[in-house]
Scaffold this motif. Structure first.
Motif, PDB file in Angstrom:
ATOM      1  N   GLU A  97       2.239   1.931  -3.505  1.00 14.24           N
ATOM      2  CA  GLU A  97       1.258   2.573  -4.390  1.00 14.24           C
ATOM      3  C   GLU A  97       1.201   4.080  -4.130  1.00 14.24           C
ATOM      4  OE1 GLU A  97      -3.537   2.450  -5.399  1.00 14.24           O
ATOM      5  OE2 GLU A  97      -2.779   1.724  -3.472  1.00 14.24           O
ATOM      6  N   HIS A  98       1.146   4.458  -2.875  1.00 13.64           N
ATOM      7  CA  HIS A  98       1.074   5.876  -2.488  1.00 13.64           C
ATOM      8  C   HIS A  98       2.290   6.648  -2.990  1.00 13.64           C
ATOM      9  CE1 HIS A  98       1.101   9.486  -0.114  1.00 13.64           C
ATOM     10  NE2 HIS A  98       2.011   9.030   0.736  1.00 13.64           N
ATOM     11  N   ILE A  99       3.472   6.119  -2.735  1.00 14.16           N
ATOM     12  CA  ILE A  99       4.694   6.827  -3.120  1.00 14.16           C
ATOM     13  C   ILE A  99       4.825   6.915  -4.640  1.00 14.16           C
ATOM     14  CG2 ILE A  99       7.221   6.741  -3.043  1.00 14.16           C
ATOM     15  CD1 ILE A  99       5.925   7.651  -0.421  1.00 14.16           C
ATOM     16  N   ASN A 157      11.921   4.681   0.940  1.00 17.67           N
ATOM     17  CA  ASN A 157      10.950   4.131  -0.019  1.00 17.67           C
ATOM     18  C   ASN A 157      11.653   3.503  -1.232  1.00 17.67           C
ATOM     19  OD1 ASN A 157       8.129   4.911   1.043  1.00 17.67           O
ATOM     20  ND2 ASN A 157       9.299   6.811   1.225  1.00 17.67           N
ATOM     21  N   LYS A 161       2.421   6.780  -7.003  1.00 13.96           N
ATOM     22  CA  LYS A 161       1.405   7.612  -7.636  1.00 13.96           C
ATOM     23  C   LYS A 161       1.503   9.082  -7.235  1.00 13.96           C
ATOM     24  CE  LYS A 161      -2.832   6.184  -7.679  1.00 13.96           C
ATOM     25  NZ  LYS A 161      -4.114   5.563  -7.273  1.00 13.96           N
ATOM     26  N   ASP A 162       1.811   9.324  -5.968  1.00 10.62           N
ATOM     27  CA  ASP A 162       1.734  10.698  -5.464  1.00 10.62           C
ATOM     28  C   ASP A 162       3.053  11.458  -5.497  1.00 10.62           C
ATOM     29  OD1 ASP A 162      -0.940  10.217  -5.012  1.00 10.62           O
ATOM     30  OD2 ASP A 162      -0.705   9.776  -2.879  1.00 10.62           O
ATOM     31  N   LYS A 203       0.826  -1.215   0.000  1.00 11.19           N
ATOM     32  CA  LYS A 203       0.000   0.000   0.000  1.00 11.19           C
ATOM     33  C   LYS A 203       0.855   1.258   0.000  1.00 11.19           C
ATOM     34  CE  LYS A 203      -3.940  -0.331   1.914  1.00 11.19           C
ATOM     35  NZ  LYS A 203      -5.091  -0.456   2.868  1.00 11.19           N
ATOM     36  N   THR A 204       1.937   1.276   0.755  1.00  8.40           N
ATOM     37  CA  THR A 204       2.784   2.480   0.751  1.00  8.40           C
ATOM     38  C   THR A 204       3.489   2.637  -0.583  1.00  8.40           C
ATOM     39  OG1 THR A 204       4.758   1.391   1.695  1.00  8.40           O
ATOM     40  CG2 THR A 204       3.146   2.297   3.246  1.00  8.40           C
TER      41      THR A 204
END
Length: 372
Positions: free
Chosen positions: A66-68, A98, A70-71, A63-64
């Protein structure tokens, strides 16, 4: 290199052939991301995230990642022009750690670049080997007899090195029984940070077993106590979780914390940093090998390419696909013959993606245009 037109994130879920147990948990299946970078000519580069669903190995998770990605990482790529995959590493440096998220994107870009140049990924990063030696990683079993049976199968399959996961209470006696059964095999132990210096008397007993190494016996973020341990034991210490960068490598070597380093592409942030660590270790006579993170076919293909660099002197963890997966997402799957893998010579990672399998295992997907 030609510009990236779009990036697709595919979340996959794949079942393991059998549960895989280490000192920090048991895995029955794995969720991860496949990253697809596409250019205007339709070339697609593939990368794989290796983070687990829980932050057991390090702080990163599916999940992290994906966040890193995409964002932060994709927006950063939109704001720059890449001339070469090596441009990605400094671009991402402003974002702390990350590394697995960074490596997934960078790996897809390296693969795309190699396909644009019509050369194997191994050639693109400077590799020369046409075959690589591989070992196998064996998780903690329910009984010693089960472990010995697994080791026997691995030896019969020709693997050049047997790695056995250990933890307090499942160590010296177990390894001694394996060594008694197989006196001549190249064998190592992997502790995944399960010990402290309070266990030093136990770890000293490993010196009698003629092990190639003990991997990451102490804390995941330590290089100080490992230096103390290496001075106290004859068995070479190999660092894994402690090494995230060339700087970590330099400090560990200067302190005498290890004699061997395991290089994992995801752990160090991508192929570019992995190459730098390889070069430094080679210059300082430190053996290196390529570790595994239960990768599917794409990540396994990147590991094969990395291992073609000349400083990889020890067998890595890139075993056959069928050892871990009921079905892989590449065609043909990775196979091992007499303890070696033949390096593919096609463009990029050199393996075709099994599109049917990729679709079958995809549970979520999103395509992001790089033009807006």
């Amino acid at each position: 290199m030609k510009p990236i037109q779009s990036i697709k994130l595919r979340k996959l879920e794949m079942a393991l052939v059998a549960p895989f147990t280490t000192s920090f948990g048991t895995f029955h299946d794995k969720q991860f991301y496949i990253i697809e970078t596409k250019d205007e000519d339709g070339n697609i580069g593939y990368g794989e995230s290796v983070a687990f669903s829980s932050p057991w190995y390090n702080e990163e998770t599916v999940k992290t990642n994906e966040h890193i990605i995409k964002d932060f990482l994709i927006p950063a790529l939109k704001q720059t022009t890449l001339n070469h995959p090596e441009d990605v590493h400094p671009l991402f440096e402003k974002f702390r750690r990350n590394h697995m998220a960074k490596a997934a994107i960078e790996g897809a870009i390296w693969d795309l670049y190699a396909k644009q140049e019509n050369i194997p990924l191994a050639t693109a990063i400077g590799g020369t080997a046409s075959k690589i030696d591989v070992g196998v990683s064996i998780g903690i079993k329910n009984t010693t007899d089960e472990l010995i049976d697994t080791v026997r199968r691995s030896v019969e399959q020709g693997y050049k090195r047997i790695k056995i996961k250990i933890k307090p209470g499942w160590d010296v006696d177990v390894l001694t029984k394996v060594r008694d059964e197989f006196p001549d095999i190249d064998m190592m132990a992997d502790a995944n940070s399960a010990y402290t210096l309070d266990h030093i008397d136990t770890l000293k007993q490993l010196d009698d077993l003629n092990l190639m190494m003990i991997e990451q016996p102490l804390a995941h973020d330590d290089i100080i106590d490992h230096a103390t341990l290496q001075k106290a034991i004859q068995t070479p210490v190999c660092l894994d979780e402690s090494i995230h960068s060339l700087e970590d490598t330099r400090k560990a070597i200067e302190l005498g914390s290890c004699q061997i380093i395991n290089i994992k592409i995801g752990r160090v942030g991508g192929l570019t940093e992995a190459k730098r660590i390889h070069d430094y270790c080679q210059a300082h006579n430190i053996d290196v090998w390529c570790g595994g993170m239960l990768e599917a076919g794409v990540g396994r293909a990147h590991n094969i390419a990395l291992t073609t660099l000349s400083g990889f002197t020890l067998p890595g963890d890139t075993a056959a696909s069928s050892l871990y997966w009921k079905q892989d997402i590449i065609n043909p799957e990775v196979t091992v013959q007499d303890g070696t893998i033949t390096v593919p010579n096609g463009p990029g990672i050199g393996f075709e993606i099994d599109q049917d399998a990729l679709e079958q295992f995809t549970v979520e997907q999103e395509t992001i245009s790089m033009n807006n």
